[in-house]
Design a protein around this motif. Structure first.
Motif, PDB file in Angstrom:
ATOM      1  N   GLU A  69       0.727   3.052  -3.381  1.00 14.63           N
ATOM      2  CA  GLU A  69      -0.204   2.252  -3.042  1.00 14.63           C
ATOM      3  C   GLU A  69       0.493   0.624  -3.180  1.00 14.63           C
ATOM      4  OE1 GLU A  69      -4.292   4.728  -4.198  1.00 14.63           O
ATOM      5  OE2 GLU A  69      -3.098   3.327  -6.019  1.00 14.63           O
ATOM      6  N   HIS A  70       1.203   0.342  -4.374  1.00 19.20           N
ATOM      7  CA  HIS A  70       1.632  -0.916  -4.454  1.00 19.20           C
ATOM      8  C   HIS A  70       2.589  -1.360  -3.151  1.00 19.20           C
ATOM      9  CE1 HIS A  70       3.597  -4.355  -6.859  1.00 19.20           C
ATOM     10  NE2 HIS A  70       4.397  -4.012  -6.126  1.00 19.20           N
ATOM     11  N   VAL A  71       3.398  -0.475  -2.885  1.00 13.48           N
ATOM     12  CA  VAL A  71       4.671  -0.852  -1.665  1.00 13.48           C
ATOM     13  C   VAL A  71       3.622  -1.136  -0.304  1.00 13.48           C
ATOM     14  CG1 VAL A  71       6.279   0.127  -0.397  1.00 13.48           C
ATOM     15  CG2 VAL A  71       6.299   0.683  -2.592  1.00 13.48           C
ATOM     16  N   ALA A  72       2.599  -0.201  -0.229  1.00 12.71           N
ATOM     17  CA  ALA A  72       1.575  -0.241   1.124  1.00 12.71           C
ATOM     18  C   ALA A  72       1.090  -1.803   1.110  1.00 12.71           C
ATOM     19  CB  ALA A  72       0.778   0.996   1.128  1.00 12.71           C
ATOM     20  N   ALA A  73       0.590  -2.137  -0.357  1.00 12.19           N
ATOM     21  CA  ALA A  73      -0.087  -3.538  -0.207  1.00 12.19           C
ATOM     22  C   ALA A  73       0.806  -4.630  -0.085  1.00 12.19           C
ATOM     23  CB  ALA A  73      -0.869  -3.469  -1.615  1.00 12.19           C
ATOM     24  N   ALA A  74       1.889  -4.528  -0.316  1.00 11.47           N
ATOM     25  CA  ALA A  74       3.019  -5.554  -0.439  1.00 11.47           C
ATOM     26  C   ALA A  74       3.740  -5.705   0.825  1.00 11.47           C
ATOM     27  CB  ALA A  74       3.964  -5.406  -1.683  1.00 11.47           C
ATOM     28  N   VAL A  75       3.894  -4.824   1.548  1.00  8.06           N
ATOM     29  CA  VAL A  75       4.515  -4.831   2.800  1.00  8.06           C
ATOM     30  C   VAL A  75       3.627  -5.374   3.869  1.00  8.06           C
ATOM     31  CG1 VAL A  75       5.799  -3.510   4.762  1.00  8.06           C
ATOM     32  CG2 VAL A  75       6.284  -3.143   2.359  1.00  8.06           C
ATOM     33  N   PRO A  76       3.610  -6.342   4.688  1.00  7.27           N
ATOM     34  CA  PRO A  76       2.610  -6.869   5.328  1.00  7.27           C
ATOM     35  C   PRO A  76       2.356  -5.749   6.637  1.00  7.27           C
ATOM     36  CG  PRO A  76       4.274  -8.672   4.983  1.00  7.27           C
ATOM     37  CD  PRO A  76       4.712  -7.566   4.450  1.00  7.27           C
ATOM     38  N   GLY A  77       0.974  -5.280   6.952  1.00  9.72           N
ATOM     39  CA  GLY A  77       0.698  -4.467   7.832  1.00  9.72           C
ATOM     40  C   GLY A  77       1.049  -2.949   7.377  1.00  9.72           C
TER      41      GLY A  77
END
Length: 272
Positions: free
Chosen positions: A224-232
């Motif tokens: 979830e952190h990675v998906a929120a941090a990487v744009p789009g």
């Protein structure tokens, strides 16, 4: 089976089948291309390249160059050898760190999409990061050197939501132990302590983050952190999987992968 020799004189094994847009698969720590067996059906519509990193699978066994920067260079040399562009890179576990190193060093060169499976941007727990692995990386290295087979069996036991059949588990153990203990330990020299969180926002290509609901190594919160941090970025949670959803829920994983590729824009072709 095809092989190539890298710029630092290490022999690498890969497979190459099918025609169409290219998907490159890279397995995790001490694993080989057989983990992607359930994705081979995609070769009816895609070109599938499965790459064994150094000291893994059928690639040459060495105890040098096992840092993430060199792993990224190895991948780049394969893509250049095969003259591949707009690649969808499917990286699992430790190889997600290789993918992030590739981005930091080479940006979108030859890569059109990332699929990060079982990724945590920091393997180590930190005061502001609770989602590291269950064992301190240095302790894990020491355990590998002290009891290689015991660690491999423990890793396999915890990779999947349900234990594999005993005969399948023995094949997995045998293949994973192709990576020598010292090489397996050295693979954690930088991967075990690196923290990628400060660069995730720089990723500008379509990214799919895949995680199993029962992942013990890289839990849902890390994804979830990675998906929120990487744009789009797109997050896909596989409800009946642990660390290997492509193996545990292959039909759903393949459908998710194909849908992601089809929905992702193709970068414009550069003039000249």
């Amino acid at each position: 089976m095809p092989y190539f020799t890298s710029s630092d004189q290490v022999g690498f094994h890969y497979t190459d089948e099918g025609e169409g847009p290219t998907i490159v698969f890279v397995a995790g720590w001490a694993s080989d291309g057989s983990w992607w067996q359930h994705q081979r059906s995609l070769s009816s519509h895609y070109r599938l390249v499965v790459f064994d990193p150094r000291s893994q699978g059928e690639s040459e066994k060495v105890v040098r160059g096992l840092r993430m920067g060199r792993a990224a260079q190895d991948l780049r040399e394969l893509l250049e050898l095969l003259d591949l562009d707009d690649v969808t890179l499917v990286a699992w576990s430790r190889s997600t760190s290789m993918a992030l190193a590739y981005w930091e060093l080479f940006g979108p060169t030859r890569i059109g999409r990332f699929v990060l499976v079982g990724n945590t941007p920091s393997m180590s727990k930190r005061p502001d990061w609770d989602w590291g692995y269950r064992m301190d990386p240095v302790a894990f290295q020491e355990a590998i050197l002290a009891d290689h087979e015991g660690v491999v069996r423990d890793v396999i036991d915890k990779l999947l939501k349900e234990p594999p059949p005993p005969e399948d588990a023995e094949v997995m153990v045998r293949k994973m132990m192709q990576t020598p203990a010292l090489a397996g330990a050295k693979m954690l020299d930088d991967h075990g302590i690196i923290d990628w969180r400060d660069m995730l926002h720089t990723i500008s290509i379509p990214t799919l983050v895949c995680v199993g609901r029962y992942d013990r190594q890289a839990p849902v919160e890390a994804a979830e952190h990675v998906a929120a941090a990487v744009p789009g970025a797109v997050l896909a949670v596989f409800e009946e999987s642990a660390h290997a959803p492509f193996y545990e829920e292959p039909e759903l994983f393949n459908e998710t992968l194909v849908r992601f590729i089809e929905d992702s824009p193709t970068p414009p072709v550069a003039d000249g």
